[in-house]
Design an enzyme around this catalytic site. Structure first.
Site, PDB file in Angstrom:
ATOM      1  N   LYS A  79       0.858  -1.187   0.000  1.00 12.95           N
ATOM      2  CA  LYS A  79       0.000   0.000   0.000  1.00 12.95           C
ATOM      3  C   LYS A  79       0.891   1.231   0.000  1.00 12.95           C
ATOM      4  O   LYS A  79       1.918   1.252   0.694  1.00 12.95           O
ATOM      5  CB  LYS A  79      -0.904  -0.030   1.242  1.00 12.95           C
ATOM      6  CG  LYS A  79      -1.912   1.126   1.314  1.00 12.95           C
ATOM      7  CD  LYS A  79      -2.882   0.955   2.478  1.00 12.95           C
ATOM      8  CE  LYS A  79      -3.902   2.086   2.562  1.00 12.95           C
ATOM      9  NZ  LYS A  79      -4.853   1.912   3.677  1.00 12.95           N
ATOM     10  N   SER A 154      -9.822   2.135   2.638  1.00 12.68           N
ATOM     11  CA  SER A 154      -8.898   2.889   1.819  1.00 12.68           C
ATOM     12  C   SER A 154      -7.878   2.007   1.098  1.00 12.68           C
ATOM     13  O   SER A 154      -7.255   2.458   0.148  1.00 12.68           O
ATOM     14  CB  SER A 154      -8.147   3.914   2.668  1.00 12.68           C
ATOM     15  OG  SER A 154      -7.336   3.256   3.640  1.00 12.68           O
ATOM     16  N   SER A 178     -10.213  -0.226   6.787  1.00 15.75           N
ATOM     17  CA  SER A 178      -9.608  -0.156   5.459  1.00 15.75           C
ATOM     18  C   SER A 178      -8.916  -1.412   4.968  1.00 15.75           C
ATOM     19  O   SER A 178      -8.485  -1.457   3.821  1.00 15.75           O
ATOM     20  CB  SER A 178      -8.622   1.000   5.393  1.00 15.75           C
ATOM     21  OG  SER A 178      -9.330   2.187   5.242  1.00 15.75           O
TER      22      SER A 178
HETATM   23  N1  GLN Z   1     -13.566   4.651   6.042  1.00 16.74           N
HETATM   24  C1  GLN Z   1     -12.870   4.983   7.256  1.00 16.74           C
HETATM   25  C2  GLN Z   1     -12.377   6.413   7.199  1.00 16.74           C
HETATM   26  O1  GLN Z   1     -12.530   7.025   6.176  1.00 16.74           O
HETATM   27  C3  GLN Z   1     -11.752   4.052   7.533  1.00 16.74           C
HETATM   28  C4  GLN Z   1     -10.533   4.317   6.741  1.00 16.74           C
HETATM   29  C5  GLN Z   1      -9.370   3.508   7.169  1.00 16.74           C
HETATM   30  O2  GLN Z   1      -9.497   2.465   7.830  1.00 16.74           O
HETATM   31  N2  GLN Z   1      -8.204   3.999   6.848  1.00 16.74           N
HETATM   32  O3  GLN Z   1     -11.890   6.937   8.137  1.00 16.74           O
END
Ligand code: GLN
Length: 492
Positions: A79, A154, A178
């Site tokens: 990532k 994400s 995410s």
């Molecule tokens: N959708 C969540 C956010 O936008 C989680 C994102 C994540 O786990 N990085 O904060």
């Protein structure tokens, strides 16, 4: 061989050890797939063929010398939130579009020690803020199961790359879902470890008290191999816990599903917006686990309504603090011709950050400002403790807790433009991060449009082996994790 991408991590390891193929052949195979297929999926931000082939040759030499590890020569995608020395690290943001880290994140460094070959860096929501991977400055990644749908976020690039067989496994990070949610949307297995299990050193911070790296792969077994690389204490991360990591591969059969008590939170299955197909597939998977000998126990998680508001105070508050460092001075994007220092800060940040990141910085700064700090941030921290206690109480009577990973399957690209609607989609994942617990997603079938559905199992602290083991046994008895999107079937 034209089907190397169909092999599991264990098969890759055995094939390399038995000289059935070399790491160079394997790496070239994946690079060729990326070149042919990724234009449709757009999972990679940066592909690094030269470094990958050099690493592959080094791995082959190690194999010959008899000094190889289990994973020496197996390719991985990282990532783009993990710093990689000499390779661009963007966190999906314009503000880091030109950033080349002078060092490797611990996770990346451990991967190198294990002999993994880095294929490249994969796309993500900007600074990991989002649930669709659409907020990336580099454009939206597509879901391999349906290219007009999002892969989730994400870690959407990680999920899409693995689901399209453009990497055998990938690293992800999970601040509020995410890893689990994109794994769910793309039909993969993904593990969010206990907070502190995997080093955050060199992992660009979103919300420091919630962020945690973890593996994304086709199966629990494949995840276990990557977990063995990623997990462990790191003195360069003060929140890394000094608890010995397990041997997750050796432990794949350590927990028996027979006699396992699975908690079913009453509140979770009555959430407004829970898709009927998702509900049915998850219930069917629980029935299967019951057939395998588990006991389903109804439990109460009374704080469910507080998850979204609590998370969406704490995460942006920490984000606003973490993102102060991107000021146009130290690294990353700097605006043209600033008239003074204030102008430099303002324009570099306004031009460098996208709308979702700016929204979170505004929310977070507001929640932390004098006069509101006690009313919002301190209060949210107190509620966070209650949420954690709710889980710990449940774990007095059950071994794991079951839930969907997301209320729906993958959204259509462009469909979730209302931020609050998107935040509500995080209902099943964010409490796990607030409590610091581990949780896993496993694919358990498809909805009426043939989009994957995921089951989430939440464990008590340090129970990664147990979660992987339960899913491994489920995967021995079912074949959902072996299903492939049409695009992954394409040979090149
Ligand atoms: N959708 C969540 C956010 O936008 C989680 C994102 C994540 O786990 N990085 O904060």
């Amino acid at each position: 061989m034209t089907d190397l991408h169909r092999l599991s991590i264990r098969e890759l390891s055995e094939g390399l050890a038995g000289s059935k193929f070399s790491s160079r052949e394997l790496t070239e195979h994946y690079l060729k797939r990326i070149e042919k297929i990724d234009a449709q999926v757009q999972s990679y931000v940066t592909v690094t063929p030269e470094q990958a082939l050099a690493q592959a040759d080094a791995a082959d030499a190690l194999r010959k010398s008899g000094m190889a590890n289990v994973l020496t020569g197996v390719p991985v995608a990282h990532k783009d939130i993990f710093c990689t020395q000499g390779i661009k690290t963007t966190a999906g943001s314009k503000i880091l579009d030109n950033f080349i880290s002078p060092y490797d994140a611990t996770v990346v460094a451990k991967g190198k020690v294990a002999g993994l070959v880095t294929l490249g860096k994969v796309n993500m929501d900007e600074f990991a803020m989002g649930s669709t991977s659409e907020s990336s400055y580099f454009g939206a990644t597509k879901n391999p199961w349906a290219l007009d749908h999002v892969p989730g976020g994400s870690s959407g690039g990680s999920a899409a790359a693995v689901a399209a067989d453009l990497a055998p496994f990938a690293t992800g990070t999970d601040t509020g879902g995410s890893i689990r949610q994109p794994a769910s949307f793309c039909g993969l297995t993904g593990l969010k470890p206990t907070y502190g299990r995997v080093s955050r050193f060199g992992m660009i911070a979103y919300a420091s008290s919630l962020d945690q790296g973890g593996p994304m792969a086709r199966s629990a077994e494949d995840c276990a191999y990557l977990m063995n690389v990623m997990a462990g204490n790191d003195e360069r991360d003060s929140t890394s816990v000094n608890v010995d990591a397990d041997d997750y591969v050796a432990n794949l059969n350590s927990t028996s599903v027979k006699g396992l008590r699975i908690g079913i939170p009453k509140q979770y299955f009555n959430v407004a917006g829970l898709d009927a197909d998702v509900k049915s597939r998850v219930e069917e998977s629980l029935k299967k686990l019951e057939d395998m000998g588990a006991t389903l126990v109804e439990i109460d998680l009374n704080m469910t309504d507080a998850y979204v508001p609590t998370y969406y105070l704490i995460a942006p508050a920490e984000a606003s603090s973490n993102l102060q460092r991107f000021d146009g001075v130290r690294y990353g994007y700097r605006c043209e011709n600033p008239v003074d220092l204030t102008d430099l800060y303002k324009r570099s940040r306004s031009e460098g950050f996208g709308p979702e990141v700016q929204r979170r910085i505004l929310i977070g700064t507001y929640a932390l400002s004098a006069g509101y700090y006690d009313a919002y941030y301190v209060k949210a921290q107190k509620v966070r403790r209650l949420i954690q206690q709710d889980f710990l109480k449940a774990f007095e009577s059950v071994d794991v807790i079951a839930a969907p990973s997301a209320p729906t399957t993958a959204y259509k690209i462009g469909a979730s433009l209302d931020p609050v609607e998107m935040y509500l989609g995080d209902i099943y994942t964010i409490a796990v991060n607030l409590a610091g617990l581990p949780a896993i997603n496993a694919p358990v079938g498809f909805d009426k449009d043939q989009l994957p559905v995921g089951l989430q199992l939440i464990g008590n602290y340090w129970s990664e082996s147990q979660l992987l083991s339960v899913v491994h046994q489920y995967q021995q008895a079912t074949d959902w994790h072996t299903k492939r999107a049409a695009i992954a079937e394409e040979t090149v």
